[in-house]
Design a protein around this motif. Structure first.
Motif, short mmCIF file in Angstrom:
data_model
loop_
_atom_site.label_atom_id
_atom_site.label_comp_id
_atom_site.label_asym_id
_atom_site.label_seq_id
_atom_site.Cartn_x
_atom_site.Cartn_y
_atom_site.Cartn_z
N THR A 12 0.82 -1.22 0.00
CA THR A 12 0.00 0.00 0.00
C THR A 12 0.85 1.26 0.00
O THR A 12 1.98 1.28 0.46
N TYR A 13 0.24 2.32 -0.51
CA TYR A 13 0.73 3.68 -0.32
C TYR A 13 -0.45 4.62 -0.54
O TYR A 13 -1.02 4.68 -1.63
N ASP A 36 3.42 -1.38 3.86
CA ASP A 36 3.09 0.00 3.52
C ASP A 36 4.36 0.79 3.22
O ASP A 36 5.42 0.56 3.82
N SER A 39 2.78 5.60 4.10
CA SER A 39 1.63 6.39 3.68
C SER A 39 1.47 7.63 4.56
O SER A 39 1.72 7.59 5.77
N THR A 43 -4.10 5.09 5.74
CA THR A 43 -3.99 3.69 5.32
C THR A 43 -3.58 2.78 6.46
O THR A 43 -4.22 1.75 6.72
N ALA A 44 -2.51 3.12 7.15
CA ALA A 44 -1.98 2.24 8.20
C ALA A 44 -2.94 2.11 9.37
O ALA A 44 -3.11 1.02 9.93
N GLN A 56 6.56 -1.25 7.47
CA GLN A 56 6.90 -0.10 6.63
C GLN A 56 8.15 -0.40 5.80
O GLN A 56 9.16 -0.86 6.34
N GLY A 263 0.37 2.67 -4.87
CA GLY A 263 0.30 1.43 -4.08
C GLY A 263 0.18 0.17 -4.88
O GLY A 263 0.16 -0.91 -4.30
#
Length: 266
Positions: A12-13, A36, A39, A43-44, A56, A263
């Motif tokens: 994700t980002y 991740d 972000s 998101t997190a 991360q 992401g």
């Protein structure tokens, strides 16, 4: 149903608009892992509602990032899901049944239903979209670290095909497409240059035109109505910008900088 355990891995980002629905669709798995890329949105924190396994990582290419994400898995079988994808209940059941016995392959392609502006695109080369091996035995498959985008992989064993679908919520609006393509055109241009592709002026004309013809006519995009026309045009534009990037990277003295990380690599 007893069987091999499976980990769902998501990279994700800034995916706060997608991540909740994505992880809701993955709750059937034995483990959810989120990798991740620092972000700056929620998101997190949203992901933390579903798993405590949030890691991360600095983005240095999708191939390397996916390998880093998979390395966090405590199970041998991994299902890779992008933040803008949803695992259907039918696919979850198919995976469970498959892993309750001895799988016949080391990695499995999964078909995707791609949605564009709220409608399933059945043509343009977008269906069944068997481009990704999303379910695999991590002991026998690895992404290529050097691939910064559209990452390939090496697999020790057979590859199979699943029947049920992943839902891909692609491009909710034009701005999202343009933002994503700005990033991807840089990454793809860099990958092509790194692979020795040379720039020729005619590519700025011939390649975008061929992209449109291929998607709209040869792959029957016209059957998807106005969305098929818009989608084919947008990918022709992306192709044009990609070759402008190649020119920028090889023919000018300016140092091109990548836009912010996105992401998903698809």
């Amino acid at each position: 149903m007893n069987g091999r355990k499976v980990s769902v891995v998501v990279i994700t980002y800034n995916e706060e608009l997608n991540i909740r629905a994505c992880l809701e669709s993955a709750k059937w798995a034995d483990e959810i892992i989120v990798a991740d890329c620092f972000s700056s949105d929620r998101t997190a924190s949203i992901a933390a509602e579903f798993t405590d396994k949030i890691f991360q990582h600095k983005f240095s290419g999708f191939g390397k990032l996916r390998n880093e994400a998979v390395a966090h898995s405590s199970n041998d079988w991994v299902f890779s899901l992008d933040a803008d994808e949803r695992c259907t209940p039918e696919l979850a059941r198919e995976i469970r049944v498959l892993l309750s016995e001895e799988p016949s392959a080391a990695a499995y392609f999964v078909p995707r239903k791609n949605y564009f502006f709220g409608k399933w695109i059945k043509h343009c080369g977008w269906y069944p979209d068997y481009r990704q091996t999303q379910l695999f035995d991590r002991r026998r498959m690895r992404y290529k670290d050097a691939d910064i985008i559209h990452e390939n992989y090496e697999v020790d064993g057979k590859r199979g095909y699943l029947k049920e679908h992943v839902i891909h919520i692609s491009f909710r609006n034009i701005k999202q497409f343009l933002d994503k393509m700005e990033r991807y055109s840089f990454l793809m241009g860099k990958r092509l240059v790194d692979n020795g592709v040379k720039f020729h002026t005619h590519q700025l004309l011939t390649h975008p035109i061929f992209t449109f013809i291929k998607m709209y006519f040869l792959r029957l995009g016209f059957l998807d109505g106005i969305r098929g026309f818009i989608l084919s045009g947008l990918y022709a534009y992306y192709t044009y910008i990609k070759y402008v990037r190649i020119w920028e990277l090889t023919k000018t003295s300016q140092v091109a900088e990548p836009p912010q990380q996105s992401g998903s690599s698809k």
